[in-house]
Scaffold this active site. Structure first.
Site, PDB file in Angstrom:
ATOM      1  CG  ASN A  51       8.837 -43.562  31.465  1.00 30.65           C
ATOM      2  OD1 ASN A  51       8.022 -43.199  30.606  1.00 30.65           O
ATOM      3  ND2 ASN A  51       9.565 -42.709  32.167  1.00 30.65           N
ATOM      4  CE  LYS A  52      14.239 -40.931  25.305  1.00 26.77           C
ATOM      5  NZ  LYS A  52      13.935 -39.839  24.341  1.00 26.77           N
ATOM      6  CD  GLU A  91       1.425 -22.658  31.622  1.00 30.01           C
ATOM      7  OE1 GLU A  91       0.552 -22.514  32.487  1.00 30.01           O
ATOM      8  OE2 GLU A  91       1.949 -23.757  31.349  1.00 30.01           O
ATOM      9  CG  ASP A 112      -0.896 -35.431  25.523  1.00 32.28           C
ATOM     10  OD1 ASP A 112      -1.856 -35.447  26.315  1.00 32.28           O
ATOM     11  OD2 ASP A 112       0.023 -34.589  25.571  1.00 32.28           O
ATOM     12  CE  LYS A 125       0.130 -23.795  35.391  1.00 32.27           C
ATOM     13  NZ  LYS A 125      -0.386 -24.361  34.169  1.00 32.27           N
TER      14      LYS A 125
END
Lengths: 381, 381
Positions: free
Chosen positions: B29-30, B160, B288, B365
């Site tokens: 991971n970055k 949002e 994604d 939410k």
């Protein structure tokens, strides 16, 4: 005119020292709040909220026979006894000029355009948000100039600001996930030493404390040019930096010069022993826009302490004029000067003999602030 | 590859679902933290601290048989079974690609150069500090473009964000002593309606709530150009603004495209029912950077919810491969979608029939967030 230290004290004390209904007092100020200018380095470095150094005039003037006009003074005509504001005109019987000082840039090319200054709460906020944005931009575009910060000037303001920023850096680094080593903080001063007017041992102490916090000093090193992203020093060195804060010079107020009052070359007005403008018995002055000489014949440095004492004296003498009593010559009592070094550290001198550093000095500094607020509080009663 | 929602869940579940010592798992991971990307609108508008949406991987991976490599993936060679990082190379037996999406600018001139995006904690911090600096600059240089803010795109992220900024404005105004009327907040959307995919009554409710907070909508109004200080709309209107935040488009990951995986025109990779890349049984995908089709034959929108379920399924199928068990086809269970509208307000749908708005929707939410953290917590055990 002006609700800084000098003007506010003058207005409040005049209201308190004259019978109700006998005097019609108008206080003109650009902002609807009084600024604790000596503490601006704190909100500039996120050590205090803006609202802690900004006291609403509504609160300070509540119940007082003082009319407040929020406006900007653009011109004084002492012959016609008229003051021009952006939004109108005011005539007067007596005028108190307490408009403060302006920044002296010494003609350094680019300094006014690209440098920031620390003379108002608004400017403190700009410094703070600018530094925060630099830290935010860096991880997305890692150019070293974003993490290089330059404070120009090592007088009281410059030193206090650089100390507070140094204390802030670790928190900024943590928030942005940036190692502290990638950040550089310079204090650049044209004179051969920091804190001119402070004694050598206090200067040495201040340097030691600030160096330990990572401040890099460049003394005897005038800034000769500022460009966007770069500060040029006289020795040819160039500091790549997106942030230059200029605290290196003050001068009087241009409005005072333009009004034709007698001024010294730096634009500060000359006043007599009663703090009246030369040639105008109906114009009193207080604070940084004028000057008085010490026993060695040199001007006292412009400080809040002096401005407060002047405001006090102006109110006393103006009331004496109105009531036909003799006026009292102004004699400053400099109680000492303390420079904060960030956190709870400071150096300073109280009276003629007592030198302090560390927490003791910080405590004295804090006390002097409390003393001022207590004085204002007493005048408000 | 990738410690977002999909990659993190895949790694943790794989570690949990395979016997100790039987699998050698590396997570690349970055950043050295996991980002709660669905909540980035909150730190962007000062509603949360950065540290609240950034969970250290050290903490998440503590005691797990997962080797963490902090690096940036630059290339995948699925034929040679090698991944190139900025700092080295890794070879693999099985690869999980969960590299997320990139921003789609639709070729709008200037958008990439002058717009900001909201895809990382770093970017959220830039948005926040940029807006704060605009407010700080205004009193010193009152140009209306400093107080005009444009959010491009009215999908979930845009809505949002605009809701949270709207809630933040009164506090910013108070701090800077600026009347709220001087601030303008636009939400600009090319499509004829906000929140595409939401049902008309929820869209109407969201519009009503946000309009009441002062948001100005420009729907059916594509942005055609961005310059420093100006946003040009298709109808010829020009919004003078120093702040444009682009949330209007996502596309797959260029590294995935460059690797030669089969992708759709927007760069998202095609996967089979087990979430394996087309033609590569040893490459799984989640989140994604890939897509799956719904019953109507259209891609599911990329959401955290879907990415988490994919990560889960990838770990399950990969473990099945290793253990010679049959794999299970991936079937998404979309539990609903809720859009926050700032403060404690929201609109959304749960399951197929239950629509909610106001505090109830906000509660759902919040609950979905807690549910996610609980899931991660369970995987960590």
């Amino acid at each position: 005119m002006g609700a800084g230290y000098g003007g506010l004290v003058a207005a409040l004390k005049l209201a308190k020292g004259t019978p109700a209904g006998s005097v019609d007092i108008t206080l003109v100020n650009k902002y609807d709040y009084h600024q604790l200018v000596t503490q601006l380095y704190e909100p500039a470095a996120a050590a205090k909220r803006d609202t802690e150094v900004r006291i609403p005039l509504k609160k300070l003037l509540a119940g007082k026979p003082i009319r407040f006009v929020q406006d900007v003074v653009t011109k004084i005509d002492p012959k016609e006894k008229v003051v021009t504001l952006e939004g109108g005109e005011l005539s007067y019987d007596y005028l108190v000029v307490a408009l403060g000082s302006e920044t002296e840039y010494f003609g350094i090319p680019g300094m006014k355009e690209y440098g920031m200054t620390l003379k108002s709460v608004d400017e403190a906020r700009l410094i703070r948000t600018h530094i925060e944005r630099c830290f935010a931009e860096y991880p997305l575009d890692p150019r070293p100039e974003l993490l290089t910060f330059v404070v120009g000037g090592a007088g009281l303001t410059g030193i206090e600001l650089v100390g507070e920023i140094a204390d802030w850096l670790p928190r900024l680094c943590e928030e942005s996930n940036i190692p502290r080593e990638q950040v550089t903080l310079y204090n650049v001063e044209a004179m051969p030493s920091i804190l001119p007017g402070f004694e050598p041992d206090l200067v040495a102490k201040a340097e030691e404390v600030l160096k330990a916090k990572g401040v890099i000093f460049k003394v005897g090193s005038p800034i000769v040019q500022v460009e966007p992203g770069a500060v040029h020093l006289k020795d040819g060195a160039v500091i790549q930096s997106r942030t230059i804060i200029w605290t290196g010079g003050v001068r009087g107020n241009q409005i005072v010069v333009d009004a034709g009052f007698e001024t010294e070359p730096r634009g500060r007005a000359k006043v007599n022993e009663y703090l009246q403008a030369v040639g105008y018995d109906d114009v009193y002055m207080a604070g940084d826009c004028c000057f008085v000489l010490n026993e060695q014949g040199r001007p006292y440095p412009p400080t809040a302490q002096l401005a407060i004492q002047m405001g006090n004296s102006v109110a006393h003498n103006l009331a004496a004029d109105l009531q036909g009593r003799p006026k009292t010559p102004f004699v400053p009592k400099i109680l000492g000067t303390v420079a904060s070094l960030g956190g709870r550290d400071a150096v300073g001198k109280v009276g003629n003999n007592y030198k302090a550093s560390g927490r003791v000095a910080y405590f004295i500094k804090d006390l002097s602030q409390i003393r001022y607020l207590a004085k204002i509080g007493a005048l408000m009663k």
